[in-house]
Design a protein around this motif. Structure first.
Motif, PDB file in Angstrom:
ATOM      1  N   VAL A 107      -5.275  -2.489   1.664  1.00  0.00           N
ATOM      2  CA  VAL A 107      -4.071  -3.066   1.078  1.00  0.00           C
ATOM      3  C   VAL A 107      -4.230  -3.147  -0.440  1.00  0.00           C
ATOM      4  O   VAL A 107      -5.345  -3.204  -0.959  1.00  0.00           O
ATOM      5  CB  VAL A 107      -3.782  -4.487   1.624  1.00  0.00           C
ATOM      6  CG1 VAL A 107      -3.456  -4.438   3.103  1.00  0.00           C
ATOM      7  CG2 VAL A 107      -4.953  -5.424   1.375  1.00  0.00           C
ATOM      8  N   THR A 108      -3.106  -3.162  -1.132  1.00  0.00           N
ATOM      9  CA  THR A 108      -3.092  -3.459  -2.555  1.00  0.00           C
ATOM     10  C   THR A 108      -1.745  -4.090  -2.883  1.00  0.00           C
ATOM     11  O   THR A 108      -0.774  -3.950  -2.125  1.00  0.00           O
ATOM     12  CB  THR A 108      -3.341  -2.197  -3.410  1.00  0.00           C
ATOM     13  OG1 THR A 108      -3.626  -2.575  -4.760  1.00  0.00           O
ATOM     14  CG2 THR A 108      -2.129  -1.274  -3.411  1.00  0.00           C
ATOM     15  N   VAL A 109      -1.682  -4.793  -3.994  1.00  0.00           N
ATOM     16  CA  VAL A 109      -0.442  -5.417  -4.475  1.00  0.00           C
ATOM     17  C   VAL A 109      -0.190  -4.892  -5.874  1.00  0.00           C
ATOM     18  O   VAL A 109      -1.122  -4.789  -6.694  1.00  0.00           O
ATOM     19  CB  VAL A 109      -0.553  -6.953  -4.492  1.00  0.00           C
ATOM     20  CG1 VAL A 109       0.744  -7.581  -4.995  1.00  0.00           C
ATOM     21  CG2 VAL A 109      -0.907  -7.490  -3.107  1.00  0.00           C
ATOM     22  N   ASN A 110       1.051  -4.534  -6.172  1.00  0.00           N
ATOM     23  CA  ASN A 110       1.333  -3.999  -7.509  1.00  0.00           C
ATOM     24  C   ASN A 110       1.160  -5.072  -8.575  1.00  0.00           C
ATOM     25  O   ASN A 110       1.140  -6.273  -8.306  1.00  0.00           O
ATOM     26  CB  ASN A 110       2.725  -3.358  -7.568  1.00  0.00           C
ATOM     27  CG  ASN A 110       3.844  -4.360  -7.338  1.00  0.00           C
ATOM     28  OD1 ASN A 110       3.624  -5.519  -7.006  1.00  0.00           O
ATOM     29  ND2 ASN A 110       5.074  -3.902  -7.509  1.00  0.00           N
ATOM     30  N   THR A 111       1.013  -4.618  -9.819  1.00  0.00           N
ATOM     31  CA  THR A 111       0.742  -5.528 -10.936  1.00  0.00           C
ATOM     32  C   THR A 111       1.828  -6.571 -11.093  1.00  0.00           C
ATOM     33  O   THR A 111       1.551  -7.738 -11.414  1.00  0.00           O
ATOM     34  CB  THR A 111       0.588  -4.731 -12.244  1.00  0.00           C
ATOM     35  OG1 THR A 111      -0.470  -3.781 -12.088  1.00  0.00           O
ATOM     36  CG2 THR A 111       0.273  -5.650 -13.408  1.00  0.00           C
ATOM     37  N   ALA A 112       3.069  -6.196 -10.852  1.00  0.00           N
ATOM     38  CA  ALA A 112       4.181  -7.150 -10.965  1.00  0.00           C
ATOM     39  C   ALA A 112       4.132  -8.202  -9.869  1.00  0.00           C
ATOM     40  O   ALA A 112       4.796  -9.243  -9.975  1.00  0.00           O
ATOM     41  CB  ALA A 112       5.508  -6.398 -10.911  1.00  0.00           C
ATOM     42  N   GLY A 113       3.371  -7.948  -8.822  1.00  0.00           N
ATOM     43  CA  GLY A 113       3.270  -8.905  -7.728  1.00  0.00           C
ATOM     44  C   GLY A 113       4.485  -8.933  -6.828  1.00  0.00           C
ATOM     45  O   GLY A 113       4.704  -9.898  -6.091  1.00  0.00           O
ATOM     46  N   THR A 114       5.265  -7.859  -6.828  1.00  0.00           N
ATOM     47  CA  THR A 114       6.504  -7.840  -6.049  1.00  0.00           C
ATOM     48  C   THR A 114       6.371  -7.094  -4.726  1.00  0.00           C
ATOM     49  O   THR A 114       7.175  -7.313  -3.824  1.00  0.00           O
ATOM     50  CB  THR A 114       7.628  -7.180  -6.860  1.00  0.00           C
ATOM     51  OG1 THR A 114       7.208  -5.872  -7.277  1.00  0.00           O
ATOM     52  CG2 THR A 114       7.954  -8.014  -8.103  1.00  0.00           C
ATOM     53  N   SER A 115       5.374  -6.210  -4.614  1.00  0.00           N
ATOM     54  CA  SER A 115       5.257  -5.390  -3.413  1.00  0.00           C
ATOM     55  C   SER A 115       3.824  -5.339  -2.905  1.00  0.00           C
ATOM     56  O   SER A 115       2.870  -5.290  -3.686  1.00  0.00           O
ATOM     57  CB  SER A 115       5.732  -3.953  -3.680  1.00  0.00           C
ATOM     58  OG  SER A 115       7.118  -3.906  -3.945  1.00  0.00           O
ATOM     59  N   VAL A 128       1.635   4.988   4.487  1.00  0.00           N
ATOM     60  CA  VAL A 128       1.589   3.884   3.537  1.00  0.00           C
ATOM     61  C   VAL A 128       2.920   3.157   3.643  1.00  0.00           C
ATOM     62  O   VAL A 128       3.982   3.784   3.572  1.00  0.00           O
ATOM     63  CB  VAL A 128       1.375   4.380   2.098  1.00  0.00           C
ATOM     64  CG1 VAL A 128       1.536   3.232   1.108  1.00  0.00           C
ATOM     65  CG2 VAL A 128      -0.003   4.999   1.942  1.00  0.00           C
ATOM     66  N   LYS A 129       2.861   1.841   3.809  1.00  0.00           N
ATOM     67  CA  LYS A 129       4.085   1.054   3.930  1.00  0.00           C
ATOM     68  C   LYS A 129       4.183   0.067   2.772  1.00  0.00           C
ATOM     69  O   LYS A 129       3.232  -0.653   2.485  1.00  0.00           O
ATOM     70  CB  LYS A 129       4.109   0.314   5.266  1.00  0.00           C
ATOM     71  CG  LYS A 129       4.168   1.255   6.464  1.00  0.00           C
ATOM     72  CD  LYS A 129       4.196   0.522   7.786  1.00  0.00           C
ATOM     73  CE  LYS A 129       4.282   1.512   8.955  1.00  0.00           C
ATOM     74  NZ  LYS A 129       4.290   0.830  10.266  1.00  0.00           N
ATOM     75  N   GLN A 130       5.341   0.078   2.130  1.00  0.00           N
ATOM     76  CA  GLN A 130       5.629  -0.873   1.065  1.00  0.00           C
ATOM     77  C   GLN A 130       6.371  -2.060   1.655  1.00  0.00           C
ATOM     78  O   GLN A 130       7.424  -1.897   2.268  1.00  0.00           O
ATOM     79  CB  GLN A 130       6.474  -0.223  -0.031  1.00  0.00           C
ATOM     80  CG  GLN A 130       6.843  -1.163  -1.171  1.00  0.00           C
ATOM     81  CD  GLN A 130       7.847  -0.543  -2.131  1.00  0.00           C
ATOM     82  OE1 GLN A 130       8.408   0.525  -1.857  1.00  0.00           O
ATOM     83  NE2 GLN A 130       8.101  -1.210  -3.238  1.00  0.00           N
ATOM     84  N   LEU A 131       5.826  -3.261   1.480  1.00  0.00           N
ATOM     85  CA  LEU A 131       6.418  -4.471   2.044  1.00  0.00           C
ATOM     86  C   LEU A 131       6.798  -5.449   0.942  1.00  0.00           C
ATOM     87  O   LEU A 131       6.191  -5.464  -0.136  1.00  0.00           O
ATOM     88  CB  LEU A 131       5.425  -5.181   2.973  1.00  0.00           C
ATOM     89  CG  LEU A 131       5.261  -4.706   4.421  1.00  0.00           C
ATOM     90  CD1 LEU A 131       4.657  -3.309   4.464  1.00  0.00           C
ATOM     91  CD2 LEU A 131       4.366  -5.673   5.190  1.00  0.00           C
ATOM     92  N   ASP A 132       7.795  -6.277   1.209  1.00  0.00           N
ATOM     93  CA  ASP A 132       8.019  -7.431   0.349  1.00  0.00           C
ATOM     94  C   ASP A 132       7.203  -8.597   0.898  1.00  0.00           C
ATOM     95  O   ASP A 132       6.489  -8.464   1.895  1.00  0.00           O
ATOM     96  CB  ASP A 132       9.515  -7.764   0.237  1.00  0.00           C
ATOM     97  CG  ASP A 132      10.158  -8.131   1.578  1.00  0.00           C
ATOM     98  OD1 ASP A 132       9.436  -8.540   2.512  1.00  0.00           O
ATOM     99  OD2 ASP A 132      11.393  -8.015   1.696  1.00  0.00           O
TER     100      ASP A 132
END
Length: 229
Positions: A107-115, A128-132
């Motif tokens: 897992v990873t979280v984007n720098t903005a912390g949104t996804s 790869v799944k992008q989640l909120d």
């Protein structure tokens, strides 16, 4: 942060094998240990690794990421992703009655912390799944046997394909669309399994594993690339 010197400067041994690591600050980080279902909080003191505390999660902890005082942990066999606070309390659990994930791996979280981005590497689902932060799937990128994933400076992501090919590193956009990549190399029998990127030095660290004819891992190493992303 310990300067890169091409040698081991400190070592911490575990009773059971650690799996993934995520930085909280330059001197604090967390490590997952799947076989005892725990997350270990570690720190660097005078360039030596020190164990601060251990939190038992009671599930198989594989991938881990940190964002804004929260930890995101993947639990492969359980088919779920957990969101924890820094005391180890479970705040959210994403599973969808085992229909959301097949085998969430890294897992990873984007720098903005949104996804939140999850590499799902189950037998039937490889994506790869992008989640909120409510556990809703926003976008999906489907490929082969996906493993390590990290974010680059421009917000794109790099993901490992555990296969011997000339494109065993894939670059995708923040909305899970394919992007061009300038590192494509056939490592001849080596499989990309984990990846990390230092945004300050623009160095890319890729872990490779080699397998013999029976499928057993017989050797592994880390390659370091300097990139301009």
């Amino acid at each position: 942060m310990i300067q890169y010197r091409k040698k081991i400067v400190s070592e911490m041994k575990f009773k059971k094998s650690p799996y993934d690591v995520a930085a909280i600050t330059d001197i604090r980080f967390v490590v997952t240990v799947p076989d005892d279902g725990s997350v270990h909080f570690m720190s660097l003191k005078k360039q030596h690794i020190v164990s601060d505390r251990k939190v038992n999660i009671s599930v198989t902890c594989l991938g881990i990421a940190y964002s804004k005082d929260k930890l995101v942990v993947s639990c492969g066999n359980q088919g779920k992703v957990l969101v924890l606070d820094l005391q180890g309390k479970i705040l959210q659990s994403f599973s969808g009655d085992n229909s959301l994930f097949s085998f969430p791996h890294y897992v990873t979280v984007n720098t903005a912390g949104t996804s939140i981005y999850v590499s799902d590497s189950g037998y039937y689902v490889m994506a790869v799944k992008q989640l909120d932060w409510q556990g809703n799937v926003i976008n999906t990128y489907q490929a082969g046997n996906l493993e390590g994933i990290c974010e680059l400076n421009d917000g794109t992501l790099l993901v490992c394909l555990y296969q011997d090919s000339d494109d065993n590193l894939r670059r995708i956009s923040d909305s899970c669309k394919p992007c061009n990549i300038t590192i494509n190399e056939n490592v001849c029998g080596w499989y990309a399994s984990a990846v990390a990127y230092c945004k300050k030095t623009k160095k890319l660290y890729v872990s490779y594993s080699g397998r013999d004819e029976t499928g057993e891992i017989n050797e592994s190493f880390i390659k370091v690339f300097t990139v301009q992303w």
